[in-house]
Structures are given as structure tokens and as C-alpha cells.
Design an enzyme around this catalytic site. Structure first.
Site, PDB file in Angstrom:
ATOM      1  N   LYS A   1       4.653  -0.253   5.523  1.00 26.87           N
ATOM      2  CA  LYS A   1       4.246  -0.570   4.153  1.00 26.87           C
ATOM      3  C   LYS A   1       5.371  -0.297   3.153  1.00 26.87           C
ATOM      4  O   LYS A   1       5.501  -1.006   2.150  1.00 26.87           O
ATOM      5  CB  LYS A   1       2.990   0.215   3.785  1.00 26.87           C
ATOM      6  CG  LYS A   1       1.752  -0.199   4.577  1.00 26.87           C
ATOM      7  CD  LYS A   1       1.470  -1.681   4.450  1.00 26.87           C
ATOM      8  CE  LYS A   1       0.177  -2.082   5.123  1.00 26.87           C
ATOM      9  NZ  LYS A   1      -0.109  -3.531   5.005  1.00 26.87           N
TER      10      LYS A   1
ATOM     11  N   TYR B   1       2.576   2.885  10.300  1.00 32.34           N
ATOM     12  CA  TYR B   1       1.944   2.107   9.232  1.00 32.34           C
ATOM     13  C   TYR B   1       2.603   2.388   7.878  1.00 32.34           C
ATOM     14  O   TYR B   1       2.940   1.476   7.122  1.00 32.34           O
ATOM     15  CB  TYR B   1       0.458   2.451   9.196  1.00 32.34           C
ATOM     16  CG  TYR B   1      -0.332   1.792   8.103  1.00 32.34           C
ATOM     17  CD1 TYR B   1      -0.758   0.470   8.216  1.00 32.34           C
ATOM     18  CD2 TYR B   1      -0.702   2.508   6.959  1.00 32.34           C
ATOM     19  CE1 TYR B   1      -1.518  -0.129   7.215  1.00 32.34           C
ATOM     20  CE2 TYR B   1      -1.462   1.918   5.958  1.00 32.34           C
ATOM     21  CZ  TYR B   1      -1.863   0.600   6.091  1.00 32.34           C
ATOM     22  OH  TYR B   1      -2.607   0.015   5.099  1.00 32.34           O
TER      23      TYR B   1
END
Length: 200
Positions: A173, A169
Site C-alpha cells: 500500500k 500488505y
């Protein structure tokens, strides 16, 4: 404030995306509400979440249509952009918010957990942005000048400060932040304003 504008919000079935879709509609935009309706880990799928948001917008006097496509699929992402243009006559705003989590420590993470999260977050932001910017570039050429175009990408403070159980994640990002900067630099002359938000 956004009367006459058309917006797409991905991942708009719940949470942040839902609030964004409702607020854009409240401000006068016509909204394409996109969500696969999957669980927080990406499993399953349902059309009910999107239909509820479309119903809320309609009940408040706004205009919205549902979209259940996979934003990380090249052809389906193009179809999402095409739906906005064909249904409402154009596209002005793209809010990329779709994503799910597969949290694991780096030493426990499977290849599939890595690939699936990178795909939905980073590739999903890329695919929709690719087709939207191509559309706006063409409109800019036709108008012989910049158009009104906005991209809002959803990054996270995880890419700045790390997130021990979320290497997939956090990496996605970080990629989204870089993608946003590059999009802004390469498309500003067409009228495309690209920003990334870190909601927390």
C-alpha cells in the site's frame, strides 16, 4: 453525471470494488467489472461473483461486462484495457482495487506470502495503470490536448501507521501511494488525474 464515460473496476466482485462498480454504473458509466473470484487469501477462483455484479448493474438499467483476468499479469492487464475500448469505445476511469491478504507476523512470513501480496496489490495497480496511461497518452496526442482520464488507486492507512500482522500488505500500500503520486506527476499533462484513497 458520468453519462458517456467508460470505467474499469478491478476487484469488483465483492466489498469496496463491488460498491464502486455499482455506483459508477448508477451515475451513468459503462463498467468493465473485473475479478478473479478468489477467496480472501487468493486461493480458488470463480466467475460467479463478477457475473452477479454485472447482473445487478443490468437489472438497474446500466451497462456492464465481466472480466476475469489477472491484473498482475502484463498481457492480461493489457487485455483488460483493450476489452473496455473494444466493447464500449473508449476508457475514461480506472479504479484499481484488486487484492487479497496473507497475514503473518514478519518473523513467520514465507517468501510466497510476501511475493503474492506484493504482486496482486502493487504490480496489479502498476500493470493496469501502465496500459491505461499509454492509451490516454496516445488519445491526447490525437486530440492535440488533454483527455478526460481518471485513476483511483486503493491504498490503506496501514502504510501510514503500520499493521503488525501485515508487513506485505502495508508495504504494497505504501508502494501504491508512491505509484499514484508519480503517475499524477508524469501524466497530468495528458489529462490523467490520479488519486489514492485509504477507505478507512
Amino acid at each position: 453525471m458520468l453519462e458517456g464515460k467508460v470505467a474499469i473496476v478491478t476487484g469488483a466482485g465483492r466489498g469496496l470494488g463491488r460498491v464502486e462498480a455499482l455506483q459508477l454504473a448508477k451515475l451513468g458509466a459503462k463498467v468493465v467489472v473485473n475479478d478473479l473470484g478468489v477467496e480472501l487469501d487468493g486461493s480458488g477462483g470463480s466467475t460467479s461473483l463478477v457475473q452477479q455484479v454485472v447482473g445487478e448493474i443490468a437489472a438497474a438499467g446500466g451497462q456492464a461486462v465481466a472480466n476475469h483476468t489477472d491484473v498482475a499479469d502484463w498481457d492480461q492487464a493489457k487485455g483488460l484495457i483493450d476489452q473496455a475500448v473494444e466493447t464500449f469505445g473508449g476508457l475514461h476511469i480506472l479504479v484499481n482495487n484488486a487484492g487479497f491478504l496473507r497475514d503473518r507476523m514478519i518473523f513467520n512470513m514465507s517468501e510466497e506470502d510476501w511475493d503474492s501480496v506484493i504482486r496482486v496489490h502493487l504490480k496489479g495497480h502498476f500493470c493496469t495503470s501502465r496500459w491505461a496511461t499509454a492509451y490516454w497518452r496516445d488519445r491526447s496526442k490525437e486530440a492535440d490536448g488533454p483527455v478526460y482520464a481518471r485513476i483511483i488507486n486503493t491504498a490503506s492507512e496501514a502504510f501510514l501507521f503500520g499493521s503488525p500482522g501485515q508487513p506485505n500488505y502495508a508495504a504494497a500500500k505504501a508502494g501504491i501511494a508512491a505509484l499514484t503520486l508519480t503517475t499524477a506527476q508524469s501524466c497530468a499533462r495528458f489529462g490523467v488525474n490520479a488519486n489514492a484513497i485509504c477507505p478507512r
